[in-house]
Enzyme design. Structure first.
Site: not given
Ligand code: ADE
Ligand code: ZN
Length: 323
Positions: A190, A268
């Site tokens: 990410e 998410d």
């Molecule tokens: N916790 C909640 N959303 C998240 C994300 N997008 N990336 C990492 N940890 C998270």
């Molecule tokens: Zn996440």
């Protein structure tokens, strides 16, 4: 789009808390959380690290099994409105009993009971330590996961700040979860680039990757993902709102799919990013021209990659076929 039956594999339970729900709890508990909301009542954050601290502040008013039961009800009632028939949610014993197994069991019991009372949707849990809390704090979380592994707690993952530490720091916890029979996933690629995805695959032996979108920058990794069938839990709107990609058009989900990588779609932390499963689908249709066949493909991918048992998978398959 709304009525299309959907499967969501990547949903943080606290991250799905409607802001009004958190404000209500804060009021009940006389906690001042005014700093985490915009004037219009939505969550206010500047960037990913600020998002994580707002997330943790919101979570601070969830202090009992009953709070979590109410949260599960609120979240699932919203998901059902968007055609979601099955969801897997990340839950952290860090926030539910602080890593104590007996306290965790009480939270879990309350959440499970609440989930079973919402018609039209099946929920399963993935226990998730928080990466920036460090590997030592992950160990009691893994113990909680192992003690409650079964037909409801089906997986183990890791969330939080991907730029802190390395996946291998958490190998002990992932080994414990694997030995308890849990399926494995990890947030990677990410923020941490393609190397972070390689590290999660090699050092944690995960079956799925949370996000994983930065794999697009490494053709060898794209090839590896396509060959091995590792599934990406993509959350496009989250990535655009948090600035991983500047525009929807530049999001790599369509390219990854075209190159044979198995992708799925999730929200998410939906209210944080002003998204829903319906909005994710609409954005994909508008931006990349995804049609019914594309949505059927990602739903089938998600069904096959779900961490539930095969009897549950069969029931879901029947529900999808009845669409
Ligand atoms: N916790 C909640 N959303 C998240 C994300 N997008 N990336 C990492 N940890 C998270
Ligand atoms: Zn996440």
């Amino acid at each position: 789009m709304k009525d299309l039956k959907k499967i969501e594999l990547h949903l943080h339970l606290e991250g799905a808390a409607p802001p009004a729900f958190i404000r209500g709890l804060a009021k009940e508990k006389h906690v001042d959380l005014s700093g985490i909301f915009n004037a219009d009542g939505s969550y206010a954050f500047r960037d990913f690290n600020h998002f994580l601290s707002v997330y943790e502040a919101a979570t601070s008013v969830l202090t009992s099994p009953d709070d979590y039961a109410r949260l599960v009800r609120a979240v699932l009632e919203e998901s059902v409105q968007h055609g979601v028939i099955y969801a897997e949610t990340f839950i952290s014993p860090d926030f539910c009993g602080g890593g104590d197994v007996e306290a965790w069991r009480e939270y879990l019991h309350a959440m499970q009971e609440a989930a079973e009372a919402v018609p039209g949707i099946t929920l399963r849990g993935i226990v998730t330590p928080i990466r920036h809390f460090g590997p030592e704090r992950a160990k009691p979380i893994a113990r909680c996961a192992a003690e409650t592994a079964g037909d409801w707690i089906v997986g183990f993952g890791i969330a939080g700040d991907e730029m802190v530490g390395k996946p291998r720091d958490f190998a002990w916890s992932f080994d414990m979860a694997r030995e308890a029979g849990l399926h494995l996933t990890a947030h990677a690629g990410e923020w941490g680039g393609a190397q972070s995805v390689w590290d999660a695959l090699n050092d944690l032996k995960v079956e799925r990757i949370g996000h994983g979108v930065q794999a697009i920058d490494d053709p060898k990794l794209v090839e590896h993902l396509a060959e091995t069938g590792v599934v990406l839990e993509c959350c496009p709107v989250s990535n655009v709102v948090l600035g991983v990609y500047p525009t929807w058009k530049s999001h790599p989900i369509d390219k990854l799919m075209a190159r044979g990588v198995k992708v799925t779609v999730s929200t998410d932390d939906p209210p944080f990013f002003h998204t829903t499963m319906t909005r994710e689908y609409e954005m994909l249709a508008e931006t990349f021209g995804w049609d019914e066949d594309a949505f059927t493909e990602i739903t089938n991918t998600a069904l096959a990659a779900a961490f539930c048992d095969d009897a549950t998978r069969e029931t879901l398959k029947t529900q999808l076929e009845a669409q």
